[in-house]
Write a protein that holds these residues in place. Structure first.
Motif, PDB file in Angstrom:
ATOM      1  N   ALA A 237       2.479   9.553   0.309  1.00  0.00           N
ATOM      2  CA  ALA A 237       3.252   8.361   0.432  1.00  0.00           C
ATOM      3  C   ALA A 237       2.244   7.093   0.694  1.00  0.00           C
ATOM      4  O   ALA A 237       2.259   5.991   0.191  1.00  0.00           O
ATOM      5  CB  ALA A 237       4.114   8.351   1.349  1.00  0.00           C
ATOM      6  N   VAL A 238       1.231   7.483   1.492  1.00  0.00           N
ATOM      7  CA  VAL A 238       0.251   6.407   1.972  1.00  0.00           C
ATOM      8  C   VAL A 238      -0.530   5.978   0.594  1.00  0.00           C
ATOM      9  O   VAL A 238      -0.713   4.839   0.600  1.00  0.00           O
ATOM     10  CB  VAL A 238      -0.591   6.914   2.974  1.00  0.00           C
ATOM     11  CG1 VAL A 238      -1.970   5.944   3.438  1.00  0.00           C
ATOM     12  CG2 VAL A 238       0.082   6.917   4.429  1.00  0.00           C
ATOM     13  N   VAL A 239      -1.138   6.877  -0.023  1.00  0.00           N
ATOM     14  CA  VAL A 239      -1.714   6.543  -1.143  1.00  0.00           C
ATOM     15  C   VAL A 239      -1.058   5.686  -1.965  1.00  0.00           C
ATOM     16  O   VAL A 239      -1.426   4.562  -2.570  1.00  0.00           O
ATOM     17  CB  VAL A 239      -2.246   7.985  -2.060  1.00  0.00           C
ATOM     18  CG1 VAL A 239      -2.656   7.465  -3.270  1.00  0.00           C
ATOM     19  CG2 VAL A 239      -3.267   8.582  -1.252  1.00  0.00           C
ATOM     20  N   ASP A 240       0.284   5.929  -2.458  1.00  0.00           N
ATOM     21  CA  ASP A 240       1.315   5.156  -3.034  1.00  0.00           C
ATOM     22  C   ASP A 240       1.291   3.534  -2.659  1.00  0.00           C
ATOM     23  O   ASP A 240       1.099   2.581  -3.246  1.00  0.00           O
ATOM     24  CB  ASP A 240       2.394   5.821  -3.507  1.00  0.00           C
ATOM     25  CG  ASP A 240       2.717   6.385  -4.615  1.00  0.00           C
ATOM     26  OD1 ASP A 240       1.906   6.626  -5.597  1.00  0.00           O
ATOM     27  OD2 ASP A 240       3.921   6.906  -4.718  1.00  0.00           O
ATOM     28  N   LEU A 241       1.608   3.395  -1.420  1.00  0.00           N
ATOM     29  CA  LEU A 241       1.802   2.324  -0.695  1.00  0.00           C
ATOM     30  C   LEU A 241       0.555   1.492  -0.742  1.00  0.00           C
ATOM     31  O   LEU A 241       0.451   0.272  -1.005  1.00  0.00           O
ATOM     32  CB  LEU A 241       2.123   2.414   0.702  1.00  0.00           C
ATOM     33  CG  LEU A 241       3.690   3.010   0.797  1.00  0.00           C
ATOM     34  CD1 LEU A 241       3.830   3.426   2.299  1.00  0.00           C
ATOM     35  CD2 LEU A 241       4.551   1.821   0.518  1.00  0.00           C
ATOM     36  N   VAL A 242      -0.571   2.051  -0.407  1.00  0.00           N
ATOM     37  CA  VAL A 242      -1.960   1.544  -0.513  1.00  0.00           C
ATOM     38  C   VAL A 242      -2.403   0.947  -1.555  1.00  0.00           C
ATOM     39  O   VAL A 242      -2.900  -0.314  -1.816  1.00  0.00           O
ATOM     40  CB  VAL A 242      -3.141   2.184   0.110  1.00  0.00           C
ATOM     41  CG1 VAL A 242      -4.412   1.810   0.249  1.00  0.00           C
ATOM     42  CG2 VAL A 242      -2.806   2.548   1.797  1.00  0.00           C
ATOM     43  N   ARG A 243      -2.360   1.848  -2.587  1.00  0.00           N
ATOM     44  CA  ARG A 243      -2.712   1.554  -4.254  1.00  0.00           C
ATOM     45  C   ARG A 243      -1.652   0.498  -4.711  1.00  0.00           C
ATOM     46  O   ARG A 243      -2.235  -0.236  -5.631  1.00  0.00           O
ATOM     47  CB  ARG A 243      -2.655   2.602  -4.948  1.00  0.00           C
ATOM     48  CG  ARG A 243      -3.834   3.678  -4.678  1.00  0.00           C
ATOM     49  CD  ARG A 243      -3.739   4.855  -5.618  1.00  0.00           C
ATOM     50  NE  ARG A 243      -4.228   4.235  -7.026  1.00  0.00           N
ATOM     51  CZ  ARG A 243      -3.528   4.244  -8.042  1.00  0.00           C
ATOM     52  NH1 ARG A 243      -2.287   4.476  -8.258  1.00  0.00           N
ATOM     53  NH2 ARG A 243      -4.153   3.670  -9.180  1.00  0.00           N
ATOM     54  N   ARG A 244      -0.462   0.429  -4.271  1.00  0.00           N
ATOM     55  CA  ARG A 244       0.406  -0.510  -4.731  1.00  0.00           C
ATOM     56  C   ARG A 244       0.066  -2.023  -4.024  1.00  0.00           C
ATOM     57  O   ARG A 244       0.118  -3.085  -4.899  1.00  0.00           O
ATOM     58  CB  ARG A 244       1.819  -0.280  -4.559  1.00  0.00           C
ATOM     59  CG  ARG A 244       2.933  -0.970  -4.801  1.00  0.00           C
ATOM     60  CD  ARG A 244       4.335  -0.841  -4.533  1.00  0.00           C
ATOM     61  NE  ARG A 244       4.528  -1.327  -3.179  1.00  0.00           N
ATOM     62  CZ  ARG A 244       5.411  -0.600  -2.433  1.00  0.00           C
ATOM     63  NH1 ARG A 244       6.304   0.143  -2.909  1.00  0.00           N
ATOM     64  NH2 ARG A 244       5.495  -0.906  -1.017  1.00  0.00           N
ATOM     65  N   ASP A 245      -0.220  -1.971  -2.820  1.00  0.00           N
ATOM     66  CA  ASP A 245      -0.336  -3.239  -1.953  1.00  0.00           C
ATOM     67  C   ASP A 245      -1.582  -3.722  -1.613  1.00  0.00           C
ATOM     68  O   ASP A 245      -1.789  -4.897  -1.170  1.00  0.00           O
ATOM     69  CB  ASP A 245       0.766  -3.346  -0.953  1.00  0.00           C
ATOM     70  CG  ASP A 245       2.042  -3.094  -1.410  1.00  0.00           C
ATOM     71  OD1 ASP A 245       2.505  -3.529  -2.625  1.00  0.00           O
ATOM     72  OD2 ASP A 245       2.919  -2.553  -0.482  1.00  0.00           O
ATOM     73  N   VAL A 246      -2.592  -2.855  -1.277  1.00  0.00           N
ATOM     74  CA  VAL A 246      -4.032  -3.112  -0.733  1.00  0.00           C
ATOM     75  C   VAL A 246      -5.126  -2.880  -1.816  1.00  0.00           C
ATOM     76  O   VAL A 246      -5.932  -4.047  -1.827  1.00  0.00           O
ATOM     77  CB  VAL A 246      -4.014  -2.210   0.424  1.00  0.00           C
ATOM     78  CG1 VAL A 246      -5.353  -2.549   1.112  1.00  0.00           C
ATOM     79  CG2 VAL A 246      -2.896  -2.117   1.388  1.00  0.00           C
ATOM     80  N   ALA A 247      -5.519  -2.027  -2.244  1.00  0.00           N
ATOM     81  CA  ALA A 247      -6.525  -1.650  -3.286  1.00  0.00           C
ATOM     82  C   ALA A 247      -6.118  -0.404  -3.969  1.00  0.00           C
ATOM     83  O   ALA A 247      -5.698   0.494  -3.616  1.00  0.00           O
ATOM     84  CB  ALA A 247      -7.800  -1.454  -2.428  1.00  0.00           C
TER      85      ALA A 247
END
Length: 281
Positions: A237-247
Motif C-alpha cells: 500500500a505504501v508503494v502504491d501511495l508513494v508512487r502515485r503522489d510522491v515519486a
C-alpha cells in the motif's frame, strides 16, 4: 578554497548545478543527497554542516555530505580515502556514516583510528528499489496519517527507532525535536499507517524524496501482530501511495540479518540494487 585542480573543498550555492549532475548519475541511491541539496541550496547555514566535493581536472567527481549523517556520494574507494583524510583532521560531529559499502568501508578504515569506537557497525545492508506496481494486493486500511493520529503514531515511532537504533530518540531531552520531526512528516503527507481497534498496527514514512525517487524509513509492525503479513500488504500500500503522489521509484535499505523484513520486501516486488553500510556512534 583549494587552488589546485585536484582536491577536496566545501561546496556552495555556485556548485549546485554541478552537484545535481553528479547525484543524477544514480538518482535513486543518491535521493538523500539530492533532497538535501534542493532544500538547502548547499548553503551551510541551512545544511547544518557542509557538503565536500572532490575535483579532478577541474570537474566535480565525488562528494560527501557532512551533517548529522556523513554520506559519500558517487565516491570510489580513492575518493572515500580523500574525504577521510580531510575528516580525520577534525573532531567527529556526525552520529552516523551511511552509504554504499564500497565507499563507507574505505572511509571508515581510514578515519576510524581518529574517530574512536562506534556503537555499532552494520555492513552489507541490501539497498532495495521498486519502480512498478507491487506484486501483492495492497492493504486498503493503510492511509496517510494526520495530526489527529499523533497520540498513537508518536509512541510507535519511538518504539521503532529504539528497536532499530538501540537508543531512544527521546534520550538526552530529544523528545521535542523528535516529535517535531514526526509532525513534519505527517504535515508533508509522508507518514502512512494502519489502525485497528484503536491501535496502530503498521506504519512507515518517506524520509526524503526527489522527482525520481522516494526513500522509505521507519517500517514497523506492532510486536503483538507480527507474522500476520501486515508488513507485506502494508508496504504494498505504501508503494502504491508513494508512487502515485510522491515519486515513481521507491527505495529503502534493510539490515542483512532481518530475514522477515527482507522476505516481505521481496514479496512486494523490491529488488536489490546495491549494498549499503552504516556506522553508528
Amino acid at each position: 578554497m583549494l587552488t589546485t585542480r585536484h582536491g577536496v573543498r566545501p561546496l556552495g550555492p555556485a556548485d549546485l548545478d554541478e552537484f545535481l549532475d553528479l547525484v543524477g548519475q544514480d538518482p535513486v541511491v543518491n535521493v538523500f543527497a539530492e533532497y538535501r541539496a534542493r532544500t538547502t541550496n548547499l548553503e551551510p547555514r541551512w545544511l547544518g554542516g557542509e557538503v565536500w566535493g572532490r575535483f579532478a581536472d577541474g570537474s566535480l567527481v565525488a562528494a560527501c555530505h557532512v551533517g548529522a549523517n556523513l554520506v559519500p556520494i558517487q565516491a570510489t574507494p580513492d575518493d572515500a580515502r580523500a574525504f577521510a583524510q580531510r575528516a580525520a583532521g577534525r573532531s567527529r560531529t556526525v552520529s552516523t556514516i551511511v552509504g554504499p559499502h564500497e565507499a563507507v568501508d574505505p572511509f571508515w578504515r581510514a578515519v576510524g583510528h581518529a574517530w574512536g569506537r562506534p556503537r555499532e557497525l552494520r555492513w552489507m545492508q541490501p539497498h532495495l528499489e521498486i519502480g512498478s506496481a507491487p506484486l501483492v494486493e495492497p492493504d486498503p486500511g493503510v492511509r496517510r496519517t494526520t495530526r489527529h493520529d499523533m497520540d498513537l503514531l508518536y509512541p510507535a515511532c519511538v518504539a521503532m527507532y529504539t528497536e532499530e537504533v538501540g537508543v531512544s530518540p527521546e534520550a538526552g531531552g530529544g523528545s521535542d525535536m523528535y516529535r517535531a520531526r514526526v509532525a513534519q512528516l505527517v504535515g508533508r503527507g509522508w507518514s502512512f499507517a494502519k489502525f485497528e481497534g484503536g491501535r496502530l498496527v503498521f506504519k512507515a514514512e518517506v524520509a526524503c524524496a526527489s522527482a525520481t525517487a522516494a526513500q522509505v524509513q521507519g517500517v514497523w509492525v506492532d510486536p503483538q501482530r507480527r507474522g500476520e503479513g501486515l508488513a507485506t500488504r502494508g508496504m504494498a500500500a505504501v508503494v502504491d501511495l508513494v508512487r502515485r503522489d510522491v515519486a515513481p521509484t521507491v527505495s529503502l535499505y534493510v539490515n542483512e540479518w532481518n530475514a522477515p523484513a527482507r522476505k516481505a520486501y521481496e514479496r512486494v516486488g523490491f529488488r536489490e540494487t546495491r549494498r549499503f553500510s552504516t556506522v553508528m556512534f
